[in-house]
Enzyme design. Structure first.
Site, mmCIF file in Angstrom:
data_model
loop_
_atom_site.group_PDB
_atom_site.id
_atom_site.type_symbol
_atom_site.label_atom_id
_atom_site.label_comp_id
_atom_site.label_asym_id
_atom_site.label_seq_id
_atom_site.Cartn_x
_atom_site.Cartn_y
_atom_site.Cartn_z
ATOM 1 N N HIS A 171 -42.586 -21.768 -75.577
ATOM 2 C CA HIS A 171 -43.543 -21.895 -76.687
ATOM 3 C C HIS A 171 -42.964 -21.138 -77.884
ATOM 4 C CE1 HIS A 171 -47.054 -21.502 -79.206
ATOM 5 N NE2 HIS A 171 -47.604 -22.475 -78.524
ATOM 6 N N GLU A 184 -43.965 -29.464 -80.713
ATOM 7 C CA GLU A 184 -44.861 -28.700 -81.585
ATOM 8 C C GLU A 184 -44.084 -28.199 -82.798
ATOM 9 O OE1 GLU A 184 -48.282 -26.746 -79.372
ATOM 10 O OE2 GLU A 184 -46.526 -25.641 -78.714
ATOM 11 N N GLY A 218 -51.253 -23.697 -85.847
ATOM 12 C CA GLY A 218 -52.196 -22.759 -86.449
ATOM 13 C C GLY A 218 -52.306 -22.841 -87.966
ATOM 14 N N GLY A 270 -54.524 -25.543 -79.286
ATOM 15 C CA GLY A 270 -54.718 -24.098 -79.335
ATOM 16 C C GLY A 270 -56.129 -23.769 -79.765
HETATM 17 P P1 PGA Z 1 -53.006 -24.781 -82.583
HETATM 18 O O1 PGA Z 1 -51.966 -24.236 -81.468
HETATM 19 O O2 PGA Z 1 -53.680 -25.987 -81.983
HETATM 20 O O3 PGA Z 1 -53.950 -23.641 -82.813
HETATM 21 O O4 PGA Z 1 -52.208 -25.133 -83.779
HETATM 22 C C1 PGA Z 1 -51.183 -25.121 -80.745
HETATM 23 C C2 PGA Z 1 -50.217 -24.361 -79.863
HETATM 24 O O5 PGA Z 1 -49.658 -23.343 -80.251
HETATM 25 O O6 PGA Z 1 -49.984 -24.755 -78.713
#
Ligand code: PGA
Length: 248
Positions: free
Chosen positions: A95, A166, A172, A230
């Protein structure tokens, strides 16, 4: 199609909050798991009680990381074997938050991935480019660099695993890539994984600011098998609406 929905609670929910969430929403989550494959990923300490809450159901429980070592004197670490013994079925590796804040290198990711597979836990291999790399049109080069050595190291096994794309600039931030861009990346990813593992389908996930507002659009994109969620997954109403959303 039945999508996979992975709730990455990160360190956003405390131990008590994670258990509360699971107890209060267990019936709803079990019902929702008829529509999608749900995998909840709380922090280590909440794994055991949450596995107990969802035992004999189709809701799966995943871990957010594991040790790169099999066993031994590694104070504070949790082995893939321990996770398997507890009933964990999935685990993230690579990640971007682990890569950035905890120096998770490709070498470590390879070790973790192999240990997870040996213990019959599905690795969720996370990849993604920075804003700068995106602006330089270097996405596919970066993803190849991140992915190729990991996939090559697991050529010998036909156990299932997942790849989560991602973009770091999307996690985020509330920013989601254009659909045409995602179409291109996922078509490329599908081709790449097929060339490595023609006999097995590897699940491809998208992660980064998935919300109830953009999910319908994201579900229109070809080759996406599921989503890594997230922030929005910590709010049950929104998580339920994401799972329930149709792609029209
Ligand atoms: P987010 O996070 O949906 O808050 O953008 C996704 C993640 O880090 O897996």
């Amino acid at each position: 199609m039945k999508y996979t929905y992975i709730a990455n609670w990160k360190m956003n929910l405390s131990y008590a909050e994670s258990i509360d969430y699971s107890i209060h929403n267990q019936h709803q989550l079990k019902a929702l798991s008829q529509d999608g494959n749900i995998i909840l990923c709380p922090s280590f300490v909440a794994l055991a009680p949450i596995i107990e809450i969802f035992k004999n159901s189709t809701v799966s429980i995943g871990a957010q990381t594991c040790s790169e070592y099999q066993s031994g004197s590694y104070t504070g670490e949790v082995s893939a074997q321990s996770l398997a013994e507890m009933g964990v079925t999935h685990c993230f590796v690579g990640h971007s938050e682990r890569r950035i804040y905890f120096r998770e290198t490709t070498d470590k990711i390879i070790k973790k991935t192999n240990l997870l597979l040996e213990n019959n836990i599905q690795p969720i291999i996370c990849i993604g480019e920075t804003q700068e790399q995106f602006e330089q049109n270097a996405t596919l080069t970066i993803l190849t660099e991140q992915l190729r050595p990991i996939i090559e190291s697991i050529q010998h096994t036909d156990k299932p695993f997942m790849i989560a794309y991602e973009p770091i600039w999307s996690i985020g931030t509330g920013v989601v890539p254009e659909s045409s861009y995602l179409e291109e990346v996922f078509e490329w990813l599908r081709k790449l994984t097929r060339s490595h593992r023609s006999h097995y389908s590897i699940q491809l996930l998208y992660g980064g600011s998935v919300t109830e507002k953009n999910i319908s659009l994201l579900k229109k994109i070809s080759h996406i098998d599921g989503f890594l969620i997230g922030n929005a997954s910590t709010r049950i109403d929104e998580f339920a609406r994401i799972i329930g959303a149709t792609h029209t």
